[in-house]
Design a protein around this motif. Structure first.
Motif, PDB file in Angstrom:
ATOM      1  N   PRO A  76       1.438   2.591  18.982  1.00  0.00           N
ATOM      2  CA  PRO A  76       0.589   2.249  17.835  1.00  0.00           C
ATOM      3  C   PRO A  76       1.151   2.652  16.476  1.00  0.00           C
ATOM      4  CG  PRO A  76      -0.397   4.031  19.108  1.00  0.00           C
ATOM      5  CD  PRO A  76       0.792   3.555  19.885  1.00  0.00           C
ATOM      6  N   THR A  77       2.178   3.491  16.443  1.00  0.00           N
ATOM      7  CA  THR A  77       2.751   3.885  15.148  1.00  0.00           C
ATOM      8  C   THR A  77       4.026   3.117  14.812  1.00  0.00           C
ATOM      9  OG1 THR A  77       4.041   5.700  16.099  1.00  0.00           O
ATOM     10  CG2 THR A  77       1.791   6.221  15.338  1.00  0.00           C
TER      11      THR A  77
ATOM     12  N   GLN B  49       5.940   3.225   1.441  1.00  0.00           N
ATOM     13  CA  GLN B  49       7.002   4.193   1.700  1.00  0.00           C
ATOM     14  C   GLN B  49       6.443   5.584   2.003  1.00  0.00           C
ATOM     15  OE1 GLN B  49       9.442   3.634  -1.782  1.00  0.00           O
ATOM     16  NE2 GLN B  49      10.537   1.903  -0.863  1.00  0.00           N
ATOM     17  N   ALA B  50       5.333   5.930   1.369  1.00  0.00           N
ATOM     18  CA  ALA B  50       4.730   7.243   1.607  1.00  0.00           C
ATOM     19  C   ALA B  50       4.205   7.375   3.034  1.00  0.00           C
ATOM     20  CB  ALA B  50       3.601   7.489   0.609  1.00  0.00           C
ATOM     21  N   TRP B  51       3.815   6.279   3.642  1.00  0.00           N
ATOM     22  CA  TRP B  51       3.240   6.310   4.991  1.00  0.00           C
ATOM     23  C   TRP B  51       4.273   6.068   6.081  1.00  0.00           C
ATOM     24  CZ3 TRP B  51      -0.705   2.875   2.293  1.00  0.00           C
ATOM     25  CH2 TRP B  51      -1.643   3.675   1.633  1.00  0.00           C
ATOM     26  N   LEU B  52       5.539   5.966   5.698  1.00  0.00           N
ATOM     27  CA  LEU B  52       6.601   5.758   6.681  1.00  0.00           C
ATOM     28  C   LEU B  52       7.179   7.080   7.162  1.00  0.00           C
ATOM     29  CD1 LEU B  52       8.638   2.809   5.150  1.00  0.00           C
ATOM     30  CD2 LEU B  52       7.325   2.784   7.277  1.00  0.00           C
ATOM     31  N   VAL B  53       7.366   7.186   8.461  1.00  0.00           N
ATOM     32  CA  VAL B  53       8.144   8.272   9.036  1.00  0.00           C
ATOM     33  C   VAL B  53       9.608   7.856   8.982  1.00  0.00           C
ATOM     34  CG1 VAL B  53       8.616   9.575  11.147  1.00  0.00           C
ATOM     35  CG2 VAL B  53       6.251   9.001  10.527  1.00  0.00           C
TER      36      VAL B  53
ATOM     37  N   PHE C  50      -0.925   1.181   5.923  1.00  0.00           N
ATOM     38  CA  PHE C  50       0.435   0.658   5.878  1.00  0.00           C
ATOM     39  C   PHE C  50       0.415  -0.865   5.932  1.00  0.00           C
ATOM     40  CE2 PHE C  50       4.077  -1.056   8.154  1.00  0.00           C
ATOM     41  CZ  PHE C  50       5.116  -0.644   7.333  1.00  0.00           C
ATOM     42  N   ARG C  51      -0.382  -1.417   6.828  1.00  0.00           N
ATOM     43  CA  ARG C  51      -0.438  -2.873   6.966  1.00  0.00           C
ATOM     44  C   ARG C  51      -0.936  -3.528   5.677  1.00  0.00           C
ATOM     45  NH1 ARG C  51      -3.864  -4.327  11.806  1.00  0.00           N
ATOM     46  NH2 ARG C  51      -3.331  -6.408  11.116  1.00  0.00           N
ATOM     47  N   ARG C  52      -1.926  -2.941   5.037  1.00  0.00           N
ATOM     48  CA  ARG C  52      -2.413  -3.493   3.762  1.00  0.00           C
ATOM     49  C   ARG C  52      -1.314  -3.468   2.701  1.00  0.00           C
ATOM     50  NH1 ARG C  52      -7.510  -0.152   4.057  1.00  0.00           N
ATOM     51  NH2 ARG C  52      -8.824  -1.372   5.440  1.00  0.00           N
ATOM     52  N   ALA C  53      -0.634  -2.342   2.591  1.00  0.00           N
ATOM     53  CA  ALA C  53       0.454  -2.229   1.608  1.00  0.00           C
ATOM     54  C   ALA C  53       1.580  -3.196   1.945  1.00  0.00           C
ATOM     55  CB  ALA C  53       0.971  -0.788   1.556  1.00  0.00           C
ATOM     56  N   TRP C  54       1.913  -3.327   3.224  1.00  0.00           N
ATOM     57  CA  TRP C  54       2.958  -4.260   3.660  1.00  0.00           C
ATOM     58  C   TRP C  54       2.604  -5.684   3.241  1.00  0.00           C
ATOM     59  CZ3 TRP C  54       2.989  -8.551   6.762  1.00  0.00           C
ATOM     60  CH2 TRP C  54       4.233  -9.046   7.118  1.00  0.00           C
TER      61      TRP C  54
ATOM     62  N   VAL D 233       3.161   6.984   9.835  1.00  0.00           N
ATOM     63  CA  VAL D 233       2.395   8.210  10.052  1.00  0.00           C
ATOM     64  C   VAL D 233       1.134   7.845  10.845  1.00  0.00           C
ATOM     65  CG1 VAL D 233       1.082  10.038   8.905  1.00  0.00           C
ATOM     66  CG2 VAL D 233       3.261   9.272   7.943  1.00  0.00           C
ATOM     67  N   ASP D 234       0.884   8.592  11.911  1.00  0.00           N
ATOM     68  CA  ASP D 234      -0.291   8.312  12.740  1.00  0.00           C
ATOM     69  C   ASP D 234      -1.563   8.416  11.903  1.00  0.00           C
ATOM     70  OD1 ASP D 234      -1.625   7.638  15.061  1.00  0.00           O
ATOM     71  OD2 ASP D 234      -1.774   9.717  15.758  1.00  0.00           O
ATOM     72  N   GLY D 235      -2.429   7.438  12.050  1.00  0.00           N
ATOM     73  CA  GLY D 235      -3.667   7.392  11.282  1.00  0.00           C
ATOM     74  C   GLY D 235      -3.553   6.567  10.012  1.00  0.00           C
ATOM     75  N   LYS D 236      -2.347   6.185   9.623  1.00  0.00           N
ATOM     76  CA  LYS D 236      -2.129   5.403   8.397  1.00  0.00           C
ATOM     77  C   LYS D 236      -1.731   3.954   8.688  1.00  0.00           C
ATOM     78  CE  LYS D 236      -3.002   8.453   5.266  1.00  0.00           C
ATOM     79  NZ  LYS D 236      -4.120   8.222   4.337  1.00  0.00           N
ATOM     80  N   GLN D 237      -1.900   3.505   9.930  1.00  0.00           N
ATOM     81  CA  GLN D 237      -1.480   2.162  10.308  1.00  0.00           C
ATOM     82  C   GLN D 237      -2.175   1.079   9.483  1.00  0.00           C
ATOM     83  OE1 GLN D 237      -2.244   4.664  12.411  1.00  0.00           O
ATOM     84  NE2 GLN D 237      -1.108   4.526  14.322  1.00  0.00           N
TER      85      GLN D 237
END
Length: 157
Positions: free
Chosen positions: A103-104, A137-141, A75-79, A68-72
């Motif tokens: 960027p997404t 998972q919540a931030w994944l398209v 997402f990286r922290r959770a990854w 999701v744009d703006g959640k990069q």
């Protein structure tokens, strides 16, 4: 050699819990000393040692993540947390996350001792890892395993 995941968490803890360590070492030599002083607390990379296992036995999974744009950053922290858990609990050799020109979109590269180890249950124990996986998972398209690979020639150090 150290795996990225072996040193990033201790470094972040050292940086945020004891900022005076790095702040007092303002030159590059001081920062290097601060990093090396923690060397022995880091785990060694679990990649096969010469003679113990053939590189051809390693299994590589390549993933594509659209975020999701703006959640990069989130997402990286959770990854990072999820990857640390998989490394510690599931026996992977580690993973890398790559940016693309979009960027997404991120590409993940994970090494495993075998395809069987990769295919085994990757349920993570611990609230920290479960929470990070849910956030990721919540931030994944979308996400997909783009390639399943075995090594045929290995010239990486």
């Amino acid at each position: 050699m150290l795996n990225y995941h072996d040193y990033i968490e201790p470094l972040l803890k050292k940086t945020y819990q004891e900022p005076q360590v790095l702040a007092s070492n303002s030159n590059k030599r001081g920062v290097l000393y601060a990093l090396l002083s923690n060397y022995h607390s880091w785990r060694r990379r679990r990649l096969p040692q010469p003679g113990s296992k053939h590189p051809q036995d390693m299994f590589i999974a390549v993933y594509e993540f659209t975020v999701v744009d703006g959640k990069q950053t989130d997402f990286r922290r959770a990854w990072q947390v999820v990857t640390e858990g998989i490394y510690q609990q599931c026996g992977s050799y580690g993973s890398r996350l790559h940016r693309t020109e979009n960027p997404t979109v991120f590409i993940g590269y994970a090494q495993w001792p075998s395809q069987e180890a990769w295919a085994a249950n990757r349920a993570l124990k611990g609230a920290k890892y479960q929470r990070a996986r849910e956030q990721m998972q919540a931030w994944l398209v979308s996400s997909s395993t783009r390639y399943c690979l075995t090594v045929c020639d290995d010239h990486l150090a």
